[in-house]
Design an enzyme around this catalytic site. Structure first.
Site, PDB file in Angstrom:
ATOM      1  N   HIS A  50       0.866  -1.180   0.000  1.00 26.23           N
ATOM      2  CA  HIS A  50       0.000   0.000   0.000  1.00 26.23           C
ATOM      3  C   HIS A  50       0.899   1.226   0.000  1.00 26.23           C
ATOM      4  O   HIS A  50       1.277   1.753   1.057  1.00 26.23           O
ATOM      5  CB  HIS A  50      -0.917  -0.015   1.220  1.00 26.23           C
ATOM      6  CG  HIS A  50      -1.999   1.007   1.161  1.00 26.23           C
ATOM      7  ND1 HIS A  50      -2.063   2.087   2.022  1.00 26.23           N
ATOM      8  CD2 HIS A  50      -3.062   1.133   0.328  1.00 26.23           C
ATOM      9  CE1 HIS A  50      -3.119   2.825   1.732  1.00 26.23           C
ATOM     10  NE2 HIS A  50      -3.746   2.271   0.708  1.00 26.23           N
ATOM     11  N   ARG A  97      31.359  13.974   6.870  1.00 27.02           N
ATOM     12  CA  ARG A  97      31.024  12.644   7.402  1.00 27.02           C
ATOM     13  C   ARG A  97      30.043  12.759   8.567  1.00 27.02           C
ATOM     14  O   ARG A  97      29.871  11.811   9.329  1.00 27.02           O
ATOM     15  CB  ARG A  97      32.305  11.922   7.822  1.00 27.02           C
ATOM     16  CG  ARG A  97      33.233  11.632   6.642  1.00 27.02           C
ATOM     17  CD  ARG A  97      34.465  10.846   7.066  1.00 27.02           C
ATOM     18  NE  ARG A  97      35.366  11.629   7.893  1.00 27.02           N
ATOM     19  CZ  ARG A  97      36.378  12.366   7.425  1.00 27.02           C
ATOM     20  NH1 ARG A  97      36.592  12.451   6.120  1.00 27.02           N
ATOM     21  NH2 ARG A  97      37.175  13.030   8.244  1.00 27.02           N
ATOM     22  N   ARG A  98      29.413  13.922   8.664  1.00 25.76           N
ATOM     23  CA  ARG A  98      28.446  14.174   9.739  1.00 25.76           C
ATOM     24  C   ARG A  98      27.023  14.350   9.200  1.00 25.76           C
ATOM     25  O   ARG A  98      26.183  14.958   9.864  1.00 25.76           O
ATOM     26  CB  ARG A  98      28.862  15.422  10.521  1.00 25.76           C
ATOM     27  CG  ARG A  98      30.257  15.312  11.124  1.00 25.76           C
ATOM     28  CD  ARG A  98      30.655  16.590  11.835  1.00 25.76           C
ATOM     29  NE  ARG A  98      32.017  16.517  12.344  1.00 25.76           N
ATOM     30  CZ  ARG A  98      32.622  17.495  13.027  1.00 25.76           C
ATOM     31  NH1 ARG A  98      31.967  18.630  13.270  1.00 25.76           N
ATOM     32  NH2 ARG A  98      33.861  17.347  13.456  1.00 25.76           N
ATOM     33  N   CYS A 144      12.486   1.961  15.540  1.00 20.15           N
ATOM     34  CA  CYS A 144      13.100   0.746  14.990  1.00 20.15           C
ATOM     35  C   CYS A 144      14.154   1.129  13.956  1.00 20.15           C
ATOM     36  O   CYS A 144      15.278   0.650  14.005  1.00 20.15           O
ATOM     37  CB  CYS A 144      12.034  -0.151  14.369  1.00 20.15           C
ATOM     38  SG  CYS A 144      10.842  -0.794  15.558  1.00 20.15           S
ATOM     39  N   SER A 173      15.774  -2.998  14.945  1.00 15.94           N
ATOM     40  CA  SER A 173      14.780  -4.066  15.037  1.00 15.94           C
ATOM     41  C   SER A 173      13.940  -4.028  13.773  1.00 15.94           C
ATOM     42  O   SER A 173      13.435  -2.966  13.399  1.00 15.94           O
ATOM     43  CB  SER A 173      13.899  -3.860  16.275  1.00 15.94           C
ATOM     44  OG  SER A 173      12.855  -4.814  16.330  1.00 15.94           O
ATOM     45  N   ALA A 174      13.789  -5.181  13.115  1.00 16.25           N
ATOM     46  CA  ALA A 174      13.131  -5.190  11.811  1.00 16.25           C
ATOM     47  C   ALA A 174      12.135  -6.331  11.707  1.00 16.25           C
ATOM     48  O   ALA A 174      12.513  -7.509  11.724  1.00 16.25           O
ATOM     49  CB  ALA A 174      14.178  -5.308  10.702  1.00 16.25           C
ATOM     50  N   ASP A 175      10.858  -5.963  11.610  1.00 17.59           N
ATOM     51  CA  ASP A 175       9.781  -6.900  11.291  1.00 17.59           C
ATOM     52  C   ASP A 175       9.873  -7.131   9.784  1.00 17.59           C
ATOM     53  O   ASP A 175       9.376  -6.342   8.986  1.00 17.59           O
ATOM     54  CB  ASP A 175       8.445  -6.267  11.688  1.00 17.59           C
ATOM     55  CG  ASP A 175       7.226  -7.076  11.272  1.00 17.59           C
ATOM     56  OD1 ASP A 175       7.373  -8.038  10.497  1.00 17.59           O
ATOM     57  OD2 ASP A 175       6.114  -6.722  11.712  1.00 17.59           O
ATOM     58  N   TYR A 226       8.182 -12.871  12.610  1.00 17.29           N
ATOM     59  CA  TYR A 226       7.325 -13.325  13.699  1.00 17.29           C
ATOM     60  C   TYR A 226       6.813 -14.731  13.399  1.00 17.29           C
ATOM     61  O   TYR A 226       6.676 -15.130  12.240  1.00 17.29           O
ATOM     62  CB  TYR A 226       6.162 -12.351  13.905  1.00 17.29           C
ATOM     63  CG  TYR A 226       6.567 -11.096  14.630  1.00 17.29           C
ATOM     64  CD1 TYR A 226       6.765 -11.108  16.010  1.00 17.29           C
ATOM     65  CD2 TYR A 226       6.782  -9.913  13.943  1.00 17.29           C
ATOM     66  CE1 TYR A 226       7.154  -9.966  16.684  1.00 17.29           C
ATOM     67  CE2 TYR A 226       7.173  -8.759  14.608  1.00 17.29           C
ATOM     68  CZ  TYR A 226       7.359  -8.799  15.982  1.00 17.29           C
ATOM     69  OH  TYR A 226       7.760  -7.661  16.653  1.00 17.29           O
TER      70      TYR A 226
END
Length: 264
Positions: free
Chosen positions: A51, A126-127, A146, A167-169, A209
């Site tokens: 979507h 590099r910032r 995440c 963290s990756a779903d 999951y």
């Protein structure tokens, strides 16, 4: 989009079983990287229908500095509903950190405006970094970020972006994250007079999951299709002036949608 399918396969083959905050359970790998050449097509997953409106509206919402779902709801997007309080508030999530990071002296930093100006004036810096991970605000957030830090890189007149996602779903979230940051890279490139380079997606805990395993297997049974193209209104030169009318995906061919529950 073989890069994404390769990640699904790696989790199937190498993943370890872990518990998680939601109580659902995951199969997880730690440390993974995908790279997309944005000049070769817009990286929308084609092995299931996405979507795209939700992806693009959410990014514009982040760029507004908004942290209430009211504007999302007005634009028919419901992806943050499960985490909002009764007033629609989410606490100091992405939009707050991107546009109004709180400093100890009471002032704020607009990281997005700052990084765009740095790209224009000091492209070799590099910032060129934006962080959504603010330890002082984590406990006040409905959901800690995440996708928590990204860095731009300019070389040979091209703008690249690398995202670090703690963290990756992988089934539900990652296809959105890829498209969102690819779009952001295109938008920033346009307003800074650059071409697009690569989007590099680096993961900490990348997981499926337990109630997404069958859906992932179905997706892997499908052959990927050619990537679509992204067209932005070339008249827009201000990052914060983009609207949905200025963003168009052309020739998006995809397989059917695959439903899956969201872990809250």
């Amino acid at each position: 989009m073989h890069q994404y399918l390769d990640l699904l396969r790696r989790i199937q083959a190498e993943g370890v079983t872990k518990t998680d905050r939601t109580g659902t359970g995951t199969t997880s790998v730690f440390g993974h990287q995908m790279r997309f050449d944005l000049s070769r097509g817009f990286p929308l997953v084609t092995t299931k229908k996405l979507h795209t409106r939700s992806i693009f509206v959410e990014l514009l919402w982040f760029l507004r500095g908004d942290t209430n779902i009211g504007w999302l709801k007005d634009n028919k997007v419901s992806i943050w509903d499960e985490w909002a309080d009764a007033n629609g508030d989410l606490g100091p999530v992405y939009g707050k950190q991107w546009r109004s990071w709180a400093c100890p002296d009471g002032s704020t930093v607009d990281q997005i405006t700052q990084v765009v100006e740095m790209i224009r004036k000091s492209p070799d810096s590099r910032r060129l970094i934006v962080s959504a991970w603010n330890p002082a605000d984590i406990e006040s957030m409905a959901l800690p970020p995440c996708h928590c830090l990204f860095q731009f890189y300019v070389a040979d007149g091209k703008l690249s972006c690398q995202l670090y996602q703690r963290s990756a779903d992988v089934f539900l979230g990652v296809p959105f994250n890829i498209a969102s940051y690819a779009l952001l890279t295109h938008m920033v490139a346009q307003v800074t007079g650059l071409e697009v380079g690569a989007f590099v997606h680096t993961f900490g805990d990348a997981h499926l999951y337990s109630n997404h395993m069958e859906q992932a297997a179905l997706q892997l049974s499908r052959a990927p299709l050619p990537l679509p193209r992204l067209e932005l209104n070339p008249e827009v030169k201000d990052l914060f002036a983009f609207t949905m009318d200025d963003i168009k995906v052309v020739d998006y061919q995809c397989h059917a949608h695959i439903a899956a529950p969201v872990a809250v």
